[in-house]
Design an enzyme around this catalytic site. Structure first.
Site, PDB file in Angstrom:
ATOM      1  N   SER A   1       1.717  -9.567  -0.880  1.00  0.00           N
ATOM      2  CA  SER A   1       1.470  -8.429  -0.913  1.00  0.00           C
ATOM      3  C   SER A   1       1.649  -7.862   0.713  1.00  0.00           C
ATOM      4  O   SER A   1       1.883  -6.672   0.837  1.00  0.00           O
ATOM      5  CB  SER A   1      -0.231  -8.166  -1.134  1.00  0.00           C
ATOM      6  OG  SER A   1      -0.989  -8.856  -0.200  1.00  0.00           O
TER       7      SER A   1
ATOM      8  N   LYS B   1       0.786  -1.214  -0.109  1.00  0.00           N
ATOM      9  CA  LYS B   1      -0.043   0.018  -0.147  1.00  0.00           C
ATOM     10  C   LYS B   1       0.717   1.325   0.157  1.00  0.00           C
ATOM     11  O   LYS B   1       0.560   2.306  -0.432  1.00  0.00           O
ATOM     12  CB  LYS B   1      -0.840  -0.060   1.159  1.00  0.00           C
ATOM     13  CG  LYS B   1      -2.053  -1.066   1.256  1.00  0.00           C
ATOM     14  CD  LYS B   1      -3.303  -0.724   0.722  1.00  0.00           C
ATOM     15  CE  LYS B   1      -4.330  -1.755   0.475  1.00  0.00           C
ATOM     16  NZ  LYS B   1      -4.315  -2.956   1.221  1.00  0.00           N
TER      17      LYS B   1
ATOM     18  N   GLU C   1      -9.489   6.281   3.298  1.00  0.00           N
ATOM     19  CA  GLU C   1     -10.284   5.356   3.702  1.00  0.00           C
ATOM     20  C   GLU C   1      -9.326   4.183   4.158  1.00  0.00           C
ATOM     21  O   GLU C   1      -8.323   4.007   3.719  1.00  0.00           O
ATOM     22  CB  GLU C   1     -11.490   4.815   2.773  1.00  0.00           C
ATOM     23  CG  GLU C   1     -10.826   3.754   1.614  1.00  0.00           C
ATOM     24  CD  GLU C   1      -9.967   4.620   0.749  1.00  0.00           C
ATOM     25  OE1 GLU C   1     -10.035   5.460   0.626  1.00  0.00           O
ATOM     26  OE2 GLU C   1      -9.053   3.653   0.289  1.00  0.00           O
TER      27      GLU C   1
END
Ligand SMILES: *Cc1c(COP(=O)(O)O)cnc(C)c1O
Length: 399
Positions: free
Chosen positions: A381, A92, A114
């Site tokens: 990830s 991210k 968010e």
């Protein structure tokens, strides 16, 4: 049109994507598109992005040969792209950094975001602290409960975390609240969306920032093995880690791309998040994509053991690749993801996040059917520290 050139001017990937927003947001999205076009064409912008990727995020992340896992399964050689080793523990941060730099270029002082699993909120909070931006993160109350450690991390990093109590109190409602804030404060605020969803230009922009994962993987594969992988497998929530590793390989037909959705308690239970497997085309959060919805078009409640996969929609580019057959998509249950999670812990001494544990499970099913000359590349990830309590609870309940 080849995948590399998409989306078109209006933000469409085939029939998917676009910009379905109220008039008040059109101006803001136009401004964002123009700012991104300018930045994307400026080598100095990418030089700064790459410098911070190296010095702040710790890129390139390793391409790690999972030799014990491969040996135990027999068959293909499994490689892990170690996004779990990126700063703040997941992919991210790549997108948060890119958009944070863009917000600075646009002269915005305030960032709203968010978060579901909390990973995007933590990445945004970190980047905003570093770049001197004020961060406000909307988070569903259910997710705050499941991911209390990440809530604490965000607050330590200086972000204001605002609980959202509407609906299922998860990611979907948090996005709605972040959009509402953006509409109200658009003058000085950038909306730092965390996945390749939302109205144009978000799906393209997020993909471009995450494509660093695929570009590095490609270079690392060629340097270490002199060839490309046969399969690339990644989990799909909104789809950003998957599109990031897929995209630089889209025009290499010999590389099979597989996205793994969350089948939750099972595809026939109604408690899952498999938008591509069980959704129908509709519009949510400003973009046209496959959505989990009922006959009346009401968005369904979703479920996954992995908070980061718990979203009723999916990025438009994935819808397009599914439609054209360029990528294929499968679904893995909570129970199976737990198996994948434990398998990687035991064989490689790596605790994965529950999201990529879905991809690990699928790779473990596929590998024995292949030969030792073949390569499976998994996008790992994120790391699993945030999920330890969830896993402990699930195992205690005998899931
Ligand atoms: C958020 C998250 C995901 C899901 O989001 P995508 O946009 O589909 O990548 C997957 N893995 C981890 C570790 C996450 O934090």
């Amino acid at each position: 049109m080849a995948g590399m050139e998409l989306p078109d001017q209006r933000g469409y990937f085939g029939e998917f994507g676009g910009r379905y927003v109220p008039e008040v947001l059109m101006g803001a999205l136009e401004e964002l598109s123009r700012a991104y076009e300018t930045a994307a064409a400026d080598p100095a912008f990418w030089a700064e992005f790459e410098r911070l990727c190296r010095d702040y995020i710790g890129r390139p992340t390793p391409l790690y040969p999972a030799q014990k896992l491969s040996a135990q399964l027999g068959g293909a050689r499994i490689l892990l792209k170690r996004e779990d080793l990126a700063h703040t523990g997941a992919h991210k941060i790549n997108n948060a950094l890119g958009q944070g730099l863009l917000a600075l270029h646009m002269g915005k002082k305030r960032v709203v975001a968010e978060t579901g699993a909390g990973q995007h909120g933590v990445a945004t909070a970190a980047v905003c602290a570093k770049l001197g931006l004020k961060a406000i993160v909307y988070m569903g109350e259910e997710d705050m409960r499941r991911q209390s450690l990440n809530v604490f991390r965000m607050r330590l990093l200086g972000a204001e975390v605002r609980p959202v109590s509407a609906g299922s109190r998860t990611l979907k409602e948090a996005i709605t609240e972040a959009i509402r804030d953006w509409v109200t404060n658009v003058e000085d605020t950038h909306y730092l969306l965390g996945s390749c969803v939302g109205p144009h230009p978000y799906p393209r922009m997020v993909r471009d920032f995450q494509a660093i994962v695929g570009k590095e993987s490609r270079d690392q594969m060629l340097a270490a093995y002199g060839r490309l992988p046969d399969y690339i497998i990644a989990c799909v929530g909104g789809g950003s880690n998957a599109i990031g590793i897929f995209h630089p390989f889209v025009d290499d037909p010999q590389v099979q791309l597989i996205g793994v959705e969350a089948a939750g308690k099972g595809l026939d239970t109604g408690q899952h998040s498999a938008s591509l497997a069980r959704g129908r085309v509709g519009v949510l959060h400003g973009t046209k994509s496959y959505l989990l919805q009922d006959e009346q078009g009401q968005i369904s409640l979703t479920h996954s053991i992995a908070a980061g996969l718990d979203y009723p929609g999916v990025g438009p580019e994935h819808c397009y690749y599914r439609e054209t057959g360029r990528a294929s998509y499968v679904a893995v249950t909570d129970r199976e993801a737990l198996d994948g999670f434990q398998l990687l812990c035991a064989t490689e001494g790596i605790i994965p996040a529950l999201e990529p544990a879905h991809a690990i499970y699928h790779a473990a099913q596929l590998a024995p059917q292949l030969s030792p000359e073949q390569f499976i590349l998994i996008n790992l990830s994120g790391r699993g520290d945030k999920d330890i309590n969830t896993v402990a609870e699930a195992l205690r309940e005998g899931l």
